[in-house]
Scaffold this motif. Sequence first.
Motif, short mmCIF file in Angstrom:
data_model
loop_
_atom_site.label_atom_id
_atom_site.label_comp_id
_atom_site.label_asym_id
_atom_site.label_seq_id
_atom_site.Cartn_x
_atom_site.Cartn_y
_atom_site.Cartn_z
N ALA A 185 -41.37 37.17 24.60
CA ALA A 185 -40.45 36.70 23.41
C ALA A 185 -40.58 35.17 23.86
N GLY A 186 -40.50 34.64 24.86
CA GLY A 186 -40.79 32.55 25.34
C GLY A 186 -41.37 32.06 24.59
N LEU A 187 -42.71 32.62 24.13
CA LEU A 187 -44.33 32.45 23.73
C LEU A 187 -43.96 32.46 22.32
N LEU A 188 -43.08 33.16 21.76
CA LEU A 188 -43.24 33.48 20.27
C LEU A 188 -42.24 32.40 20.24
N VAL A 189 -40.90 31.93 20.71
CA VAL A 189 -40.39 31.38 20.12
C VAL A 189 -40.77 30.24 20.76
N ALA B 232 -40.90 27.19 17.01
CA ALA B 232 -40.69 26.09 16.97
C ALA B 232 -41.68 24.61 16.85
N VAL B 233 -42.87 24.74 17.34
CA VAL B 233 -44.11 24.23 17.34
C VAL B 233 -44.69 24.43 15.31
N VAL B 234 -43.96 25.37 15.69
CA VAL B 234 -44.75 25.65 13.44
C VAL B 234 -43.36 24.83 12.32
N SER B 235 -42.16 24.81 13.27
CA SER B 235 -41.55 24.56 12.60
C SER B 235 -41.54 22.77 12.73
N LEU B 236 -41.68 22.49 14.03
CA LEU B 236 -41.68 21.14 14.06
C LEU B 236 -42.77 20.81 12.97
N GLY B 237 -43.67 21.40 13.16
CA GLY B 237 -45.38 21.05 12.40
C GLY B 237 -44.85 20.83 10.74
N LEU B 238 -44.30 21.52 10.48
CA LEU B 238 -43.53 21.90 8.66
C LEU B 238 -42.58 21.35 8.25
N TRP B 239 -41.95 20.62 8.94
CA TRP B 239 -40.57 19.85 8.61
C TRP B 239 -41.57 18.26 9.18
N VAL B 240 -41.93 17.89 10.20
CA VAL B 240 -43.28 16.93 9.79
C VAL B 240 -44.40 16.73 8.80
N ALA C 206 -51.37 17.91 7.54
CA ALA C 206 -50.38 18.87 7.05
C ALA C 206 -51.02 20.44 7.91
N VAL C 207 -50.53 21.14 7.84
CA VAL C 207 -50.34 22.44 9.15
C VAL C 207 -50.73 23.44 8.60
N ASN C 208 -52.62 23.08 8.50
CA ASN C 208 -53.39 25.03 7.64
C ASN C 208 -54.36 24.92 8.90
N LEU C 209 -54.69 26.07 8.53
CA LEU C 209 -56.23 26.65 8.43
C LEU C 209 -56.98 25.29 8.89
#
Length: 126
Positions: free
Chosen positions: A5-9, A13-21, A119-122
């Motif tokens: 659960a901690g790892l998923l959070v 958070a990292v993905v959300s921050l990347g998308l916001w940036v 951009a956060v992409n593959l």
Amino acid sequence: MRLLAGLLVVVAAVVSLGLWVNHSLDSAAKMMDQNIKQITEEINRSNWDEAYNQTVALEKTWNQKEKWWPIVLEHQEMDNIKFSMAKAKEYVKSRDKVLSLGQLSELKLMIMHLPEKEAVNLKNIL
């Protein structure tokens, strides 16, 4: 289970921050792109005073937006944009149409490249 659960959070958070940036970079780049288009239109109309005023406004916008960008962007790329902006400003000030339009075109490409590069992409992850 807590560890998972901690790892998923953390991952969320990292993905959300990347998308916001990425969103912030994209909106700032589009705003500056509009400024560059206005400057180009004024140059094509031979309205050099307004083109210079728009160039000063573009520089102010850049100075406001670039304050937090060193956290996520390469310093060299930011320096290149600053140098290009300074050249464009002086070309507009000296009323050199060809050099002004060329430098503005280069500046536009550098600014519009920022959100694409971060951009956060593959493609960027691998």
